[in-house]
Design an enzyme around this catalytic site. Structure first.
Site, PDB file in Angstrom:
ATOM      1  N   CYS A  17       0.832  -1.217   0.000  1.00 15.85           N
ATOM      2  CA  CYS A  17       0.000   0.000   0.000  1.00 15.85           C
ATOM      3  C   CYS A  17       0.862   1.260   0.000  1.00 15.85           C
ATOM      4  O   CYS A  17       1.664   1.476   0.916  1.00 15.85           O
ATOM      5  CB  CYS A  17      -0.926  -0.019   1.212  1.00 15.85           C
ATOM      6  SG  CYS A  17      -1.688   1.563   1.599  1.00 15.85           S
ATOM      7  N   GLY A  18       0.689   2.116  -1.007  1.00 18.50           N
ATOM      8  CA  GLY A  18       1.465   3.347  -1.106  1.00 18.50           C
ATOM      9  C   GLY A  18       1.222   4.298   0.055  1.00 18.50           C
ATOM     10  O   GLY A  18       2.161   4.914   0.587  1.00 18.50           O
ATOM     11  N   HIS A  19      -0.034   4.431   0.472  1.00 20.11           N
ATOM     12  CA  HIS A  19      -0.359   5.324   1.594  1.00 20.11           C
ATOM     13  C   HIS A  19       0.272   4.811   2.892  1.00 20.11           C
ATOM     14  O   HIS A  19       0.689   5.606   3.747  1.00 20.11           O
ATOM     15  CB  HIS A  19      -1.875   5.443   1.751  1.00 20.11           C
ATOM     16  CG  HIS A  19      -2.552   6.078   0.578  1.00 20.11           C
ATOM     17  ND1 HIS A  19      -2.162   7.289   0.061  1.00 20.11           N
ATOM     18  CD2 HIS A  19      -3.598   5.668  -0.180  1.00 20.11           C
ATOM     19  CE1 HIS A  19      -2.932   7.603  -0.967  1.00 20.11           C
ATOM     20  NE2 HIS A  19      -3.806   6.634  -1.129  1.00 20.11           N
ATOM     21  N   CYS A  20       0.327   3.484   3.043  1.00 19.79           N
ATOM     22  CA  CYS A  20       0.959   2.897   4.230  1.00 19.79           C
ATOM     23  C   CYS A  20       2.456   3.207   4.251  1.00 19.79           C
ATOM     24  O   CYS A  20       3.031   3.500   5.308  1.00 19.79           O
ATOM     25  CB  CYS A  20       0.740   1.384   4.256  1.00 19.79           C
ATOM     26  SG  CYS A  20      -0.998   0.875   4.275  1.00 19.79           S
TER      27      CYS A  20
END
Length: 498
Positions: free
Chosen positions: A55-58
């Site tokens: 996950c990029g946001h993670c």
């Protein structure tokens, strides 16, 4: 026998200790099914991030999350930060209703509440401290005040000689409800003197624009909230994952969006021009810059029907009115043109900008007719024909799945002159009378009375054929749970994506 019993007891304690052992990474507890419950039981306050490694946001959150955990650990705080790899610990994720990444849950004595704070380290810490302690930090000296103000980009300090006064109570009530910024309160004479405060006052300190704003309104929770929402953001705020919540969670629903390219150096010139105009419209229009170079922002450009070569340019969006959009007569981002465009919007002199493609010459050549904004009404509301229209988006996965089925449907009805199968790209064409929120949307426009019936059945050739043959009687209700598609339709960009 006694020795054997003692051995068994020791073995039980050893197993229990092994189960409760928790590894840490950068002061963040690493939890799994085996230690999750013991972590909750042994920590009164614990923030848990459910994440996915891909996950990029993670990935963006990870360093800020670790920084917050380290600050709290250095302070010897009883608040702990933890993380769970939800792609491995699927049972835990399902148990705690994790539907997206990252999902953060705050556990207070094992009871979970959803995390609603920001994703920067100081925002995480501020939110947690507000949930676990007094709403405002007490400042007892000039050094306390300096340390508090220096530690935050925005901080709100209440100067009150009597913490039990009505105004102080209203201030603390507001502080308990606002998670976006840290609050402090002081009755110390030296702090009053240092900041040139002579009587009870609320002061917002910030590391941008004018640096300080004094609250001058009548005391109420709502007026304080509005004061902070208005003054707590830069005159031109850059849109990103950290600021999105503050931008869209505030009371100002009219936004001037400046589409710029950092690579091309637009920020150096155009933001300065906007900063000169923004104070004139404070409280009415929020000025927001969007970096068009960012891949995550391409859908925003598409939403406005813009191409990258149109940057730099600007638009106004009015969120409380179906996300109405307004386009300037001239795209120039000069101080004069920005002021004129926003002034005309505020005065109500601008007409809503509806997107429209040029009508293709061969729009009716194929079985599936191509509609645009200019020919939609002529075709869809033709009383001599029944018209099925698919409202689609080029990037929509469900629309791509439907395409071959829709083509076959049109082919099977192509010889029936009173039935038209059509489609319209809703990302490039907008209709004043029809608003679409998800894709694909299928609407049947009946011959004669132009009654409009939305199709909610299975997206199969059989289902759509039956819908047409029964003149819309079949397929109005949603399909049964066991036949419904597993994935939801693709929605338009959410407000926090714009």
């Amino acid at each position: 026998m006694l020795n054997f019993k003692m051995y068994l007891l020791a073995l039980v304690f050893a197993v229990a200790f092994a189960e409760e052992e928790i590894k840490t990474e950068e002061n963040v507890l690493v939890l799994n099914k085996g230690n999750f419950q013991s972590a909750l039981a042994n920590n009164e306050f614990i923030l848990v991030e459910f994440f996915a490694p891909w996950c990029g946001h993670c990935k963006e959150l990870a360093p800020q999350y670790a920084k917050a955990a380290t600050v709290l650990a250095d302070e010897k705080s009883n608040i702990k930060l933890a993380k769970v790899d939800a792609t491995i610990e699927t049972e835990l994720a399902e148990q705690h209703d994790v539907k997206g990444f990252p999902t953060l849950k705050f556990f207070i004595k094992e009871n979970a509440v959803d995390y609603s704070g920001g994703r920067q380290a100081d925002q995480i810490i501020s939110w947690l401290k507000k949930k676990t302690g007094p709403p405002a930090t007490e400042l007892k000296s000039v050094s306390d005040a300096k340390e508090f103000i220096d530690a935050h980009d925005v901080s709100i300090v209440g100067f009150f000689k009597d913490a039990e006064s009505e105004n102080a109570k209203v201030f603390l009530s507001a502080a308990s409800l606002i998670d976006s910024h840290p609050f402090a309160i002081t009755a110390d004479d030296s702090v009053f003197s240092e900041h040139k405060v002579e009587s009870d006052k609320i002061v917002l300190f910030k590391k941008f624009d004018e640096g300080r704003n004094d609250f001058e309104e009548e005391y109420s929770v709502e007026t304080i909230k509005k004061f902070i929402a208005t003054q707590g953001l830069p005159s031109v705020v850059e849109f990103n994952h950290e600021t999105a919540q503050k931008i869209f969670g505030g009371d100002i629903k009219s936004h001037l969006l400046l589409f710029l390219s950092k690579k091309a150096g637009h920020y150096d010139t155009h933001v300065k021009a906007a900063e000169k105009v923004a104070p004139q419209f404070k409280g009415q229009v929020l000025f927001v810059s969007i970096n068009a170079d960012d891949e995550d922002h391409q859908r925003i450009l598409e939403f406005f029907g813009m191409k990258p070569d149109e940057v730099p340019t600007m638009r106004v969006i009015k969120l409380e009115d179906d996300m109405s959009k307004y386009k300037p007569a001239k795209p120039d981002l000069t101080e004069e043109n920005i002021r004129f465009f926003v002034s005309e919007f505020v005065a109500g002199n601008l007409k809503q900008h509806l997107l429209s493609q040029d009508l293709p010459e061969d729009w009716d050549k194929n079985p599936v007719k191509v509609l645009v904004a200019s020919n939609f009404d002529d075709v869809a509301f033709d009383k001599s024909k029944t018209v099925l229209v698919e409202f689609y988006a080029p990037w929509c996965g469900h629309c791509k799945q439907l395409a071959p089925v829709y083509e076959k449907l049109a082919e099977s009805f192509k010889d029936k002159e009173d039935i038209v199968i059509a489609k319209i790209d809703s990302t490039l064409n907008e209709l004043e009378h029809t608003k679409i929120s998800s894709f694909p949307t299928l609407k049947l426009y009946m011959a004669g009375d132009n009654k409009i019936i939305e199709y909610n059945g299975e997206r199969t050739l059989e289902g759509l054929t039956k819908f047409l043959d029964t003149k819309g009687e079949y397929g109005q209700a949603a399909p049964d749970a066991d036949t419904e598609e597993e994935d939801e339709d693709d929605d338009l960009p959410k407000k926090d994506e714009l």
